[in-house]
Design a protein around this motif. Structure first.
Motif, mmCIF file in Angstrom:
data_model
loop_
_atom_site.group_PDB
_atom_site.id
_atom_site.type_symbol
_atom_site.label_atom_id
_atom_site.label_comp_id
_atom_site.label_asym_id
_atom_site.label_seq_id
_atom_site.Cartn_x
_atom_site.Cartn_y
_atom_site.Cartn_z
ATOM 1 N N CYS A 30 0.805 -1.225 0.000
ATOM 2 C CA CYS A 30 0.000 0.000 0.000
ATOM 3 C C CYS A 30 0.837 1.275 0.000
ATOM 4 O O CYS A 30 0.283 2.377 -0.104
ATOM 5 C CB CYS A 30 -0.932 0.003 1.211
ATOM 6 S SG CYS A 30 -2.182 -1.298 1.190
ATOM 7 N N PRO A 32 3.109 4.342 -1.214
ATOM 8 C CA PRO A 32 3.270 5.052 -2.499
ATOM 9 C C PRO A 32 4.659 4.878 -3.097
ATOM 10 O O PRO A 32 4.879 5.227 -4.252
ATOM 11 C CB PRO A 32 3.007 6.515 -2.129
ATOM 12 C CG PRO A 32 3.241 6.602 -0.662
ATOM 13 C CD PRO A 32 2.865 5.272 -0.100
ATOM 14 N N PHE A 35 6.288 0.064 -6.452
ATOM 15 C CA PHE A 35 5.902 0.061 -7.863
ATOM 16 C C PHE A 35 6.042 -1.354 -8.430
ATOM 17 O O PHE A 35 6.548 -2.262 -7.768
ATOM 18 C CB PHE A 35 6.791 1.026 -8.663
ATOM 19 C CG PHE A 35 6.795 2.438 -8.141
ATOM 20 C CD1 PHE A 35 5.780 3.324 -8.508
ATOM 21 C CD2 PHE A 35 7.791 2.883 -7.284
ATOM 22 C CE1 PHE A 35 5.769 4.626 -8.028
ATOM 23 C CE2 PHE A 35 7.790 4.183 -6.804
ATOM 24 C CZ PHE A 35 6.772 5.062 -7.175
ATOM 25 N N GLN A 36 5.615 -1.529 -9.673
ATOM 26 C CA GLN A 36 5.860 -2.785 -10.368
ATOM 27 C C GLN A 36 7.361 -2.940 -10.627
ATOM 28 O O GLN A 36 8.039 -1.943 -10.815
ATOM 29 C CB GLN A 36 5.090 -2.818 -11.707
ATOM 30 C CG GLN A 36 3.599 -2.901 -11.559
ATOM 31 C CD GLN A 36 3.126 -4.273 -11.062
ATOM 32 O OE1 GLN A 36 3.897 -5.051 -10.486
ATOM 33 N NE2 GLN A 36 1.856 -4.550 -11.275
ATOM 34 N N ILE A 39 4.913 -4.780 -6.927
ATOM 35 C CA ILE A 39 3.479 -4.842 -6.608
ATOM 36 C C ILE A 39 2.938 -6.241 -6.841
ATOM 37 O O ILE A 39 2.343 -6.864 -5.951
ATOM 38 C CB ILE A 39 2.699 -3.796 -7.427
ATOM 39 C CG1 ILE A 39 2.973 -2.391 -6.874
ATOM 40 C CG2 ILE A 39 1.199 -4.097 -7.416
ATOM 41 C CD1 ILE A 39 2.411 -1.275 -7.722
ATOM 42 N N GLY A 250 -5.043 2.881 -2.384
ATOM 43 C CA GLY A 250 -5.342 3.400 -3.716
ATOM 44 C C GLY A 250 -6.110 2.379 -4.539
ATOM 45 O O GLY A 250 -6.598 1.370 -4.030
ATOM 46 N N GLU A 254 -5.681 -0.136 -10.799
ATOM 47 C CA GLU A 254 -4.793 0.810 -11.470
ATOM 48 C C GLU A 254 -3.330 0.433 -11.268
ATOM 49 O O GLU A 254 -2.557 0.330 -12.222
ATOM 50 C CB GLU A 254 -5.065 2.221 -10.944
ATOM 51 C CG GLU A 254 -6.480 2.709 -11.219
ATOM 52 C CD GLU A 254 -6.802 3.994 -10.475
ATOM 53 O OE1 GLU A 254 -6.008 4.393 -9.595
ATOM 54 O OE2 GLU A 254 -7.842 4.601 -10.768
ATOM 55 N N ILE A 255 -2.939 0.236 -10.000
ATOM 56 C CA ILE A 255 -1.516 0.021 -9.738
ATOM 57 C C ILE A 255 -1.039 -1.346 -10.235
ATOM 58 O O ILE A 255 0.110 -1.499 -10.643
ATOM 59 C CB ILE A 255 -1.185 0.201 -8.238
ATOM 60 C CG1 ILE A 255 -1.871 -0.877 -7.379
ATOM 61 C CG2 ILE A 255 -1.551 1.589 -7.764
ATOM 62 C CD1 ILE A 255 -1.389 -0.921 -5.945
ATOM 63 N N ASN A 258 -0.763 -0.810 -14.096
ATOM 64 C CA ASN A 258 -0.122 0.419 -14.599
ATOM 65 C C ASN A 258 -1.028 1.135 -15.600
ATOM 66 O O ASN A 258 -0.577 1.661 -16.626
ATOM 67 C CB ASN A 258 1.236 0.124 -15.230
ATOM 68 C CG ASN A 258 2.378 0.297 -14.257
ATOM 69 O OD1 ASN A 258 2.213 0.868 -13.191
ATOM 70 N ND2 ASN A 258 3.548 -0.200 -14.629
ATOM 71 N N PHE A 260 -3.983 3.927 -15.349
ATOM 72 C CA PHE A 260 -4.644 4.822 -14.410
ATOM 73 C C PHE A 260 -5.847 5.519 -15.050
ATOM 74 O O PHE A 260 -5.921 6.724 -15.148
ATOM 75 C CB PHE A 260 -3.633 5.824 -13.860
ATOM 76 C CG PHE A 260 -2.553 5.157 -13.052
ATOM 77 C CD1 PHE A 260 -2.711 4.934 -11.695
ATOM 78 C CD2 PHE A 260 -1.399 4.669 -13.668
ATOM 79 C CE1 PHE A 260 -1.723 4.288 -10.949
ATOM 80 C CE2 PHE A 260 -0.414 4.032 -12.934
ATOM 81 C CZ PHE A 260 -0.590 3.828 -11.580
#
Length: 261
Positions: A30, A32, A35-36, A39, A250, A254-255, A258, A260
């Motif tokens: 969770c 911020p 990232f991939q 993730i 979030g 989306e995350i 990738n 959004f």
């Protein structure tokens, strides 16, 4: 029970996992700063543990007796024990798009427990319906790919974020109303749920079994937050004005993709 649960007042069909290792990984997911490809790596670990818990606790078991590599040298001595009953049926439901990868993970995992011909993966393309103020008012099922009946099957619905419950309610409605057969169990597998989600889903479908690694009710009053989960259910709040989970992580759709939009 093979693991610890958080004490709560949501009823016996809700299982809130209490595992410091998984809690730490979910917190990292969770962040911020995550990232991939980290993730999806974290999602894989979390869902592998979650589906293992579900199979252990919700599926039937059977006794077995099989030879080992040592049986030839010691005839008549075989391994005896219990395992997940292999002839059970299971259906994994991919709720595109946040549920796509979790469903695939659960689908693959089940092949190590059940006979492959008794497992399948269905696909539902769902989208939130919102009003002019961006509040969720329902779910639109754009299209579905259902591979057969669900009679006697465990129907597993892995969806990372249990926010409003609208998508899950609509999906189970579809299976109960449109798909042949009576499922043995509907089981939802989530990383995070809110009190609002639990109330909406259990009101619509009190037979659903829910597993989650975390309950988020971060917008509740401080006095409510100090009380056991569910003791003041009607005063608990985990959704903001746009129906996103707080503290949450979030939009997982989306995350994870990738994408959004």
């Amino acid at each position: 029970m093979q693991y610890q649960e958080i004490t709560h007042h949501y009823g016996p069909r809700v299982h809130l996992v209490d595992n410091p290792f998984l809690s730490g990984l979910l917190a990292q997911l969770c962040s911020p700063q995550t990232f991939q490809p980290q993730i999806n790596s974290l999602v894989e670990i979390l869902y592998t543990h979650l589906i293992s818990m579900v199979v252990t606790n919700e599926f039937d078991v059977e006794a077995f007796k099989i030879p080992t590599r040592m049986t030839e040298a010691h005839p008549g001595i075989e391994l005896e024990g219990t395992r997940t009953a292999r002839k059970q049926k299971a259906v994994c439901v991919n709720l595109a798009r946040a549920g796509t990868f979790p469903s695939h993970l659960c689908y693959n995992f089940l092949h190590f427990a059940l006979e492959p011909q008794n497992i399948r993966q269905d696909h539902i393309f769902a989208a939130r319906i919102t009003d002019l103020d961006h509040h969720v008012t329902g779910t639109h099922l754009g299209s579905v790919k259902i591979g057969g009946d669900v009679d006697g099957a465990h129907v597993l619905i892995p969806d990372p974020m249990g926010a409003t419950g609208s998508t899950l309610v609509s999906s189970i409605n579809y299976y109960k109303q449109k798909v042949q057969g009576t499922a043995k169990k509907f089981i939802a597998l989530h990383l995070i749920v809110t009190p609002e989600y639990l109330k909406n889903v259990l009101t619509a479908h009190p037979d659903v079994v829910i597993y989650a690694l975390r309950l988020d009710r971060g917008l509740s009053d401080k006095a409510v937050l100090r009380s056991p989960a569910g003791q003041h259910w009607d005063q608990e709040k985990g959704l903001n004005d746009l129906d996103y989970i707080v503290p949450g992580g979030g939009g997982f759709g989306e995350i994870m993709n990738n994408s959004f939009v």
